[in-house]
Write an enzyme that holds these catalytic residues in place. Sequence first.
Site, short mmCIF file in Angstrom:
data_model
loop_
_atom_site.label_atom_id
_atom_site.label_comp_id
_atom_site.label_asym_id
_atom_site.label_seq_id
_atom_site.Cartn_x
_atom_site.Cartn_y
_atom_site.Cartn_z
N CYS A 84 -16.91 0.61 27.35
CA CYS A 84 -16.63 1.95 26.80
C CYS A 84 -15.15 2.27 26.73
O CYS A 84 -14.63 2.68 25.68
CB CYS A 84 -17.38 3.01 27.60
SG CYS A 84 -16.87 3.18 29.34
N HIS B 86 -17.80 6.95 32.07
CA HIS B 86 -18.15 6.60 30.68
C HIS B 86 -17.34 7.47 29.74
O HIS B 86 -16.96 8.60 30.06
CB HIS B 86 -19.64 6.79 30.42
CG HIS B 86 -20.06 6.25 29.08
ND1 HIS B 86 -20.00 4.92 28.77
CD2 HIS B 86 -20.52 6.88 27.96
CE1 HIS B 86 -20.41 4.72 27.52
NE2 HIS B 86 -20.72 5.90 27.01
N HIS C 40 -19.46 5.16 20.66
CA HIS C 40 -19.21 4.63 22.01
C HIS C 40 -19.92 3.29 22.19
O HIS C 40 -20.76 2.89 21.39
CB HIS C 40 -19.67 5.63 23.08
CG HIS C 40 -21.15 5.81 23.19
ND1 HIS C 40 -21.78 6.11 24.39
CD2 HIS C 40 -22.15 5.74 22.27
CE1 HIS C 40 -23.08 6.21 24.18
NE2 HIS C 40 -23.33 6.00 22.91
#
Length: 392
Positions: free
Chosen positions: A304, A352, A364
């Site tokens: 990520c 994240h 993402h």
Amino acid sequence: MASHRKSRPTGSRVAGIRTPALATAALTSVALLSQSANAAPETDDKPSLEEVEKKVGDLYRQAGSATEKYNAVKEKTAKQRKRVDTLLDDVAQRTQKLNEAREELGSIAAAQYRTGASAPDTATFLLADTPQDYFDQAHLMDRMTGRQKGAVDDYVAQQSETMKKRQEATESLEALTESQSDLKTAKATVQTKLADARELLSKLTAEEKARLAAIEKEKREEAARQAAELARQQAEQRQAQDAAARQETSASASSATSSGSSATSSAPADSSYATKADKALAFARAQIGKPYVWGAVGPDSYDCSGLTQAAWKAAGVTLPRTTYDQVNAGTTVPLSQAQPGDLVFFYDDVTHVGIYIGNGMMIHAPKPGTYVREESVYYDGESSIHSVVRPA
């Protein structure tokens, strides 16, 4: 990284019974079902599908957290390794110069001997704490020229600095060894979490996997609904801001006209950011479909934070490697004011991140086994959103 809901009861409810005959039949059925249930092995402690779904989600989240820790340690280790290499090169160069200076001092000692001083003891010279000690003991310092004394002083200074650099190199090597051990531990943690998640999923039957897919679909639909609502709110907010701006412009124009001057318009204050954000988003969109790989920074796969770092690098903006640092690399804004290009961070431990594209959506790299994709910022529930940061 999935959100989790309370499990829903399965099976059908038994309706009210109005006649004795129906009551008797129902009781008989219940008795038979009870006997069948009692006949099942009492040791069957297989978790429910909802429990499996929650556990898998938790494991993926833990793996994501461990990945960011791995990324941080990896970055630290790389910096330490570079420092160690630099120090070792410096020590090697200083040692070479020190050896050359020692040879020069040996020549000075020999020259002093030839001019009438006592014979130089090579072993004493080499083992003396400093050349100064040797020449003092040999009573040669008072016979040296200024240049010769300068050579002794220079050697002593070089020796002291070289010893200091050697100590720094030794300490850096020890730190590097510790970091390499931490890196190995972090890597093992990620691998363990992912292996546990795969093991749980491998135990599901085809029917359970289908039900799990249905749960995921329901969650995606709810996330899309929330994204649409956020888009509506943002659109209303922009309309209100535009109306206020038009009124202000109109008032300014009227004032300028009455004073006999002409009004000039200026570009929006955030036009520079929008230009950079367009470049970052163009890069991110080009990565859609590439696999998530923990610790990866491209170009063939990403995790990520590796994706967001690479996207903004394409726009000329340098972001730190980990989510822990990226969250502090800009200005925090409310989700209702998020603009394309902003970074959306998730979970209390900030493990994240995605890049906002507008209308409640982001790009993402979700988790192992998935690919870079567009998804609602509510993909794991509203409560999972930590903050929104504008990085440039």
